[in-house]
Design a protein around this motif. Structure first.
Motif, PDB file in Angstrom:
ATOM      1  N   ARG A 163       7.673  17.323  -4.414  1.00 21.14           N
ATOM      2  CA  ARG A 163       8.283  18.186  -5.438  1.00 21.14           C
ATOM      3  C   ARG A 163       9.239  19.190  -4.798  1.00 21.14           C
ATOM      4  O   ARG A 163      10.311  19.469  -5.320  1.00 21.14           O
ATOM      5  N   ILE A 164       8.851  19.706  -3.630  1.00 18.48           N
ATOM      6  CA  ILE A 164       9.682  20.686  -2.927  1.00 18.48           C
ATOM      7  C   ILE A 164      10.950  20.043  -2.371  1.00 18.48           C
ATOM      8  O   ILE A 164      12.030  20.620  -2.444  1.00 18.48           O
ATOM      9  N   VAL A 165      10.841  18.829  -1.819  1.00 18.96           N
ATOM     10  CA  VAL A 165      11.986  18.194  -1.160  1.00 18.96           C
ATOM     11  C   VAL A 165      12.694  17.180  -2.058  1.00 18.96           C
ATOM     12  O   VAL A 165      13.394  16.299  -1.570  1.00 18.96           O
ATOM     13  N   ASP A 166      12.523  17.301  -3.351  1.00 19.22           N
ATOM     14  CA  ASP A 166      13.241  16.494  -4.336  1.00 19.22           C
ATOM     15  C   ASP A 166      12.959  14.990  -4.199  1.00 19.22           C
ATOM     16  O   ASP A 166      13.879  14.180  -4.129  1.00 19.22           O
ATOM     17  N   ASN A 167      11.678  14.639  -4.134  1.00 21.16           N
ATOM     18  CA  ASN A 167      11.236  13.238  -4.119  1.00 21.16           C
ATOM     19  C   ASN A 167      11.839  12.402  -2.996  1.00 21.16           C
ATOM     20  O   ASN A 167      12.157  11.236  -3.185  1.00 21.16           O
ATOM     21  N   SER A 168      11.992  12.962  -1.826  1.00 18.13           N
ATOM     22  CA  SER A 168      12.515  12.217  -0.691  1.00 18.13           C
ATOM     23  C   SER A 168      11.369  11.563   0.074  1.00 18.13           C
ATOM     24  O   SER A 168      10.530  12.241   0.654  1.00 18.13           O
ATOM     25  N   PHE A 169      11.344  10.230   0.079  1.00 17.90           N
ATOM     26  CA  PHE A 169      10.300   9.497   0.778  1.00 17.90           C
ATOM     27  C   PHE A 169      10.316   9.827   2.266  1.00 17.90           C
ATOM     28  O   PHE A 169       9.274  10.034   2.876  1.00 17.90           O
ATOM     29  N   LEU A 170      11.503   9.899   2.853  1.00 19.24           N
ATOM     30  CA  LEU A 170      11.609  10.193   4.274  1.00 19.24           C
ATOM     31  C   LEU A 170      11.111  11.600   4.590  1.00 19.24           C
ATOM     32  O   LEU A 170      10.391  11.805   5.562  1.00 19.24           O
ATOM     33  N   ALA A 171      11.460  12.568   3.773  1.00 27.00           N
ATOM     34  CA  ALA A 171      11.011  13.941   4.016  1.00 27.00           C
ATOM     35  C   ALA A 171       9.497  14.057   3.920  1.00 27.00           C
ATOM     36  O   ALA A 171       8.862  14.743   4.729  1.00 27.00           O
ATOM     37  N   VAL A 172       8.902  13.380   2.954  1.00 26.38           N
ATOM     38  CA  VAL A 172       7.440  13.399   2.831  1.00 26.38           C
ATOM     39  C   VAL A 172       6.817  12.724   4.047  1.00 26.38           C
ATOM     40  O   VAL A 172       5.839  13.201   4.613  1.00 26.38           O
ATOM     41  N   ARG A 173       7.402  11.641   4.475  1.00 22.56           N
ATOM     42  CA  ARG A 173       6.901  10.938   5.652  1.00 22.56           C
ATOM     43  C   ARG A 173       6.983  11.818   6.900  1.00 22.56           C
ATOM     44  O   ARG A 173       6.072  11.819   7.727  1.00 22.56           O
ATOM     45  N   LEU A 174       8.064  12.567   7.038  1.00 23.01           N
ATOM     46  CA  LEU A 174       8.232  13.442   8.200  1.00 23.01           C
ATOM     47  C   LEU A 174       7.320  14.659   8.124  1.00 23.01           C
ATOM     48  O   LEU A 174       6.631  14.993   9.087  1.00 23.01           O
TER      49      LEU A 174
ATOM     50  N   GLU B 282       0.825  -1.206   0.000  1.00 26.86           N
ATOM     51  CA  GLU B 282       0.000   0.000   0.000  1.00 26.86           C
ATOM     52  C   GLU B 282       0.863   1.262   0.000  1.00 26.86           C
ATOM     53  O   GLU B 282       0.589   2.209  -0.716  1.00 26.86           O
ATOM     54  N   THR B 283       1.901   1.269   0.797  1.00 23.20           N
ATOM     55  CA  THR B 283       2.759   2.455   0.884  1.00 23.20           C
ATOM     56  C   THR B 283       3.361   2.783  -0.465  1.00 23.20           C
ATOM     57  O   THR B 283       3.295   3.920  -0.925  1.00 23.20           O
ATOM     58  N   TYR B 284       3.951   1.799  -1.106  1.00 23.35           N
ATOM     59  CA  TYR B 284       4.635   2.094  -2.361  1.00 23.35           C
ATOM     60  C   TYR B 284       3.677   2.263  -3.530  1.00 23.35           C
ATOM     61  O   TYR B 284       4.026   2.905  -4.512  1.00 23.35           O
ATOM     62  N   ASN B 285       2.466   1.723  -3.452  1.00 24.00           N
ATOM     63  CA  ASN B 285       1.483   2.036  -4.488  1.00 24.00           C
ATOM     64  C   ASN B 285       1.118   3.511  -4.444  1.00 24.00           C
ATOM     65  O   ASN B 285       0.939   4.153  -5.468  1.00 24.00           O
ATOM     66  N   TYR B 286       0.998   4.073  -3.247  1.00 21.21           N
ATOM     67  CA  TYR B 286       0.752   5.514  -3.127  1.00 21.21           C
ATOM     68  C   TYR B 286       1.993   6.300  -3.522  1.00 21.21           C
ATOM     69  O   TYR B 286       1.908   7.346  -4.141  1.00 21.21           O
ATOM     70  N   TRP B 287       3.156   5.801  -3.166  1.00 18.69           N
ATOM     71  CA  TRP B 287       4.393   6.511  -3.473  1.00 18.69           C
ATOM     72  C   TRP B 287       4.630   6.589  -4.984  1.00 18.69           C
ATOM     73  O   TRP B 287       5.124   7.578  -5.492  1.00 18.69           O
TER      74      TRP B 287
ATOM     75  N   LEU C 172       3.228  12.278 -10.113  1.00 21.91           N
ATOM     76  CA  LEU C 172       2.819  13.687 -10.137  1.00 21.91           C
ATOM     77  C   LEU C 172       3.985  14.638  -9.895  1.00 21.91           C
ATOM     78  O   LEU C 172       3.995  15.755 -10.400  1.00 21.91           O
ATOM     79  N   ALA C 173       4.965  14.202  -9.116  1.00 19.30           N
ATOM     80  CA  ALA C 173       6.043  15.107  -8.712  1.00 19.30           C
ATOM     81  C   ALA C 173       7.302  14.992  -9.556  1.00 19.30           C
ATOM     82  O   ALA C 173       8.223  15.776  -9.374  1.00 19.30           O
ATOM     83  N   ALA C 174       7.355  14.017 -10.461  1.00 20.21           N
ATOM     84  CA  ALA C 174       8.582  13.817 -11.251  1.00 20.21           C
ATOM     85  C   ALA C 174       8.904  15.060 -12.064  1.00 20.21           C
ATOM     86  O   ALA C 174       8.076  15.525 -12.837  1.00 20.21           O
ATOM     87  N   PRO C 175      10.095  15.612 -11.885  1.00 25.21           N
ATOM     88  CA  PRO C 175      10.430  16.856 -12.571  1.00 25.21           C
ATOM     89  C   PRO C 175      10.760  16.698 -14.056  1.00 25.21           C
ATOM     90  O   PRO C 175      10.630  17.643 -14.806  1.00 25.21           O
TER      91      PRO C 175
ATOM     92  N   LEU D 213      -2.202  14.315  -3.964  1.00 27.89           N
ATOM     93  CA  LEU D 213      -1.775  15.661  -4.388  1.00 27.89           C
ATOM     94  C   LEU D 213      -0.971  16.418  -3.331  1.00 27.89           C
ATOM     95  O   LEU D 213       0.078  16.986  -3.663  1.00 27.89           O
ATOM     96  N   PRO D 214      -1.394  16.465  -2.063  1.00 26.44           N
ATOM     97  CA  PRO D 214      -0.572  17.183  -1.075  1.00 26.44           C
ATOM     98  C   PRO D 214       0.806  16.553  -0.906  1.00 26.44           C
ATOM     99  O   PRO D 214       1.812  17.254  -0.767  1.00 26.44           O
ATOM    100  N   TYR D 215       0.861  15.224  -0.931  1.00 25.01           N
ATOM    101  CA  TYR D 215       2.146  14.550  -0.812  1.00 25.01           C
ATOM    102  C   TYR D 215       3.030  14.839  -2.021  1.00 25.01           C
ATOM    103  O   TYR D 215       4.247  14.999  -1.897  1.00 25.01           O
ATOM    104  N   ALA D 216       2.430  14.920  -3.180  1.00 26.01           N
ATOM    105  CA  ALA D 216       3.188  15.226  -4.394  1.00 26.01           C
ATOM    106  C   ALA D 216       3.756  16.643  -4.338  1.00 26.01           C
ATOM    107  O   ALA D 216       4.886  16.884  -4.776  1.00 26.01           O
ATOM    108  N   ALA D 217       2.985  17.571  -3.801  1.00 26.79           N
ATOM    109  CA  ALA D 217       3.480  18.952  -3.685  1.00 26.79           C
ATOM    110  C   ALA D 217       4.688  19.007  -2.763  1.00 26.79           C
ATOM    111  O   ALA D 217       5.704  19.644  -3.082  1.00 26.79           O
TER     112      ALA D 217
END
Length: 131
Positions: A75-86, A29-34, A40-43, A68-72
């Motif tokens: 996009r800001i933190v350069d696709n960092s899974f940990l940063a989005v999680r935090l 589930e986690t990686y399906n959302y990721w 959406l966030a791929a530059p 969408l909020p996670y993608a935003a």
């Protein structure tokens, strides 16, 4: 110190530390959302990930509104899974818990706020759900 202030000081570091150290409990589930977040966030168009079938227009099992909020943030933190999680999961979760402690304190008094803070800080279920 009021329970609400203590909740901010205690729960934010606890939830951030948990998000930093805890493993991913349900990787499917986690990686399906990721994947959808990365889509959406791929530059760059040539590095875009594949779309999972749940988001494909012919099936449309999942809503893009959730990611969408996670993608935003991603996009800001350069696709960092940990940063989005935090930033998008653990921090809002801790702030919501602190708000709950404040409401409990306001409605039922400081003793109830302290008890709730103790329960939230020591709850394994909340720690697992936060990140």
């Amino acid at each position: 110190m009021q329970p609400a202030a203590a909740a901010l000081l205690a729960l934010i570091p606890l939830r951030l530390l948990n998000a930093w150290l805890a493993g991913v409990a349900d990787c499917d589930e986690t990686y399906n959302y990721w994947e959808a977040v990365c889509l959406l966030a791929a530059p760059h168009p040539f590095r875009r990930p594949l779309q999972t079938w749940e988001y494909a227009p012919e099936f449309a099992l999942r809503s893009w509104a959730y990611v969408l909020p996670y993608a935003a943030i991603s996009r800001i933190v350069d696709n960092s899974f940990l940063a989005v999680r935090l930033c998008a999961v653990a921090l809002p979760f801790a702030l919501a818990e602190a708000s709950l402690v404040k409401g409990m304190e306001k409605r039922f008094g400081p003793d109830a706020g302290w008890i709730l803070l103790g329960l939230l800080a020591s709850s394994a279920g909340h720690a697992a759900a936060a990140p």
